[in-house]
Design a protein around this motif. Sequence first.
Motif, short mmCIF file in Angstrom:
data_model
loop_
_atom_site.label_atom_id
_atom_site.label_comp_id
_atom_site.label_asym_id
_atom_site.label_seq_id
_atom_site.Cartn_x
_atom_site.Cartn_y
_atom_site.Cartn_z
N ARG A 358 -1.04 7.54 9.96
CA ARG A 358 -1.49 7.66 8.12
C ARG A 358 -1.14 8.19 7.66
O ARG A 358 0.68 9.21 8.33
CB ARG A 358 -3.04 9.06 7.92
CG ARG A 358 -3.70 8.44 8.27
CD ARG A 358 -5.19 9.66 8.40
NE ARG A 358 -5.87 9.94 7.17
CZ ARG A 358 -6.03 9.09 6.15
NH1 ARG A 358 -6.62 7.93 6.77
NH2 ARG A 358 -6.66 9.33 5.05
N PRO A 359 0.10 7.63 6.13
CA PRO A 359 1.33 8.12 5.90
C PRO A 359 0.96 9.54 4.73
O PRO A 359 0.32 9.88 4.73
CB PRO A 359 1.24 6.76 4.86
CG PRO A 359 0.25 6.24 5.54
CD PRO A 359 -0.76 6.71 5.77
N ASP A 360 2.04 10.11 4.64
CA ASP A 360 1.24 11.36 3.64
C ASP A 360 1.05 10.77 2.32
O ASP A 360 2.05 10.04 1.35
CB ASP A 360 2.87 11.83 3.21
CG ASP A 360 2.95 13.16 2.20
OD1 ASP A 360 1.89 13.49 2.03
OD2 ASP A 360 4.03 13.48 2.25
N MET A 361 0.06 10.78 1.76
CA MET A 361 -0.49 10.26 0.72
C MET A 361 0.02 10.71 -0.34
O MET A 361 -0.26 9.93 -1.24
CB MET A 361 -2.38 9.92 1.04
CG MET A 361 -2.38 9.62 2.36
SD MET A 361 -3.13 8.22 2.31
CE MET A 361 -4.88 7.70 2.45
N LYS A 362 0.51 12.19 -0.44
CA LYS A 362 1.21 12.31 -2.11
C LYS A 362 2.06 11.41 -1.80
O LYS A 362 2.21 11.65 -3.65
CB LYS A 362 1.42 14.08 -2.31
CG LYS A 362 -0.65 14.59 -1.85
CD LYS A 362 0.06 15.93 -2.24
CE LYS A 362 -1.49 16.81 -1.74
NZ LYS A 362 -0.88 17.71 -1.11
N SER A 363 2.92 11.40 -1.76
CA SER A 363 4.30 11.18 -1.92
C SER A 363 4.53 9.58 -1.71
O SER A 363 5.11 9.19 -2.14
CB SER A 363 5.93 11.58 -1.23
OG SER A 363 5.71 11.67 0.36
N LEU A 364 3.74 9.42 -1.53
CA LEU A 364 3.28 7.56 -0.88
C LEU A 364 3.84 6.96 -2.96
O LEU A 364 3.56 7.08 -3.87
CB LEU A 364 1.55 7.03 -0.82
CG LEU A 364 2.14 5.81 0.25
CD1 LEU A 364 2.59 5.90 1.66
CD2 LEU A 364 0.59 5.83 0.84
N SER A 365 4.69 5.92 -2.56
CA SER A 365 5.06 4.87 -3.51
C SER A 365 3.77 4.32 -3.69
O SER A 365 3.61 3.76 -2.84
CB SER A 365 6.64 4.30 -3.63
OG SER A 365 6.27 3.25 -2.71
#
Length: 377
Positions: A358-365
């Motif tokens: 799972r990616p870091d959803m907040k900083s995702l582009s």
Amino acid sequence: MENSKGIRIAKLVISLIAIIGLLVYSKEFFLDEVDENSGSEQVNQPVSESTVLPVLSPVPAAKKTLEELVAAYGDIPIIDAHNHNAGSSKYNAMLEVWDKHSIDRVVLFGAVSEPVAVETDQLAWRAYLEHPDRFIPFFSGVNLLEESGIETVRANLEKGYFGIGEIAAASIHSPLLANVPWKTKHPMDGVLPQIYELCAEYKAPLLLHIDPLNGVVIDKLLEAVEKYPDTTFILAHANAYNSPGHVELLLEGRPNLYADFFAGFTAFNKDSEYTLEDYVPVIKKYPDRFLLSTDSGFGLESEEVAIEAVYQLIDALDDRELAKQVAYDNLDALIQQQPVTATQLAAIDALNLKEVDRPDMKSLSKVEAAKIIYAKQ
Ligand SMILES: [Zn+2]
């Protein structure tokens, strides 16, 4: 093409003969001088300009061919910032040409501000799914005169499109756009103001066609640019029928206004009153505000000719760093800065990725999110 190549070779041969002739002539001329003044102080005296100029000025530098330009600058990444080839037969036919001439990425859309653009927008999206590293999908199928247009913009930006355009924010003279049904009268007309607000929210740029580039429609563009400072406006083919001085005037003090530079118009359209060199000072003055494009070779012999002009401009800039900035970095930054959307986040959630994946959803582009979503399908 074969014919014009033949003519170019003939011109080159004539130029070479002229250069050799002049060199022989000038050598004899200077030797005569030396002989006459042999042993005297006068030999070392500087030759006056009036002596040198007639020898050098009649021989123009030979024009580089597209092949030579690509060989010299093909390592500089290039994004074509304005391209109408969204139709699948069109972009598939162009892939080979873009490869051959080192055009790395393409801002893709099709028709402009009319219902059929809804279909070409979908084709641009399909092209992007097929070639995510090549295409940057924009959309133009928006009714700029009705509330429904605002919802279309939101839905498309949510889905993952990276910009709006080319849209007709004003058109009086264009044979193609003056009568399209979804155009506005000027850049503050219809639902454009609400669309500007949405674009600021999504950090997505708008590529605006405006003609003519003077009078009320330009006043309204400047009003919009100033009223919506967080919105990025790209003035389509800003150099077409527009002087370098006026381009400079438009960009001055407006950091959210970019100029899409359609090099092919200036280099090859018979209506152009300027040369590419004429625009170099303003590009150097605002290096972070120019984007390069082909406009699919609109009004020219071919799109390839428009690509040739892009390279001619890069050659005229005579600065590889600056060339990379206007040919690639400026547009790339406008795409990379866009944040992940709620629709993309929901799509990632639906993938049920393992905790470690799972990616870091907040900083995702938006770009990163798309890579995750479409890599899994
Ligand atoms: Zn166009």
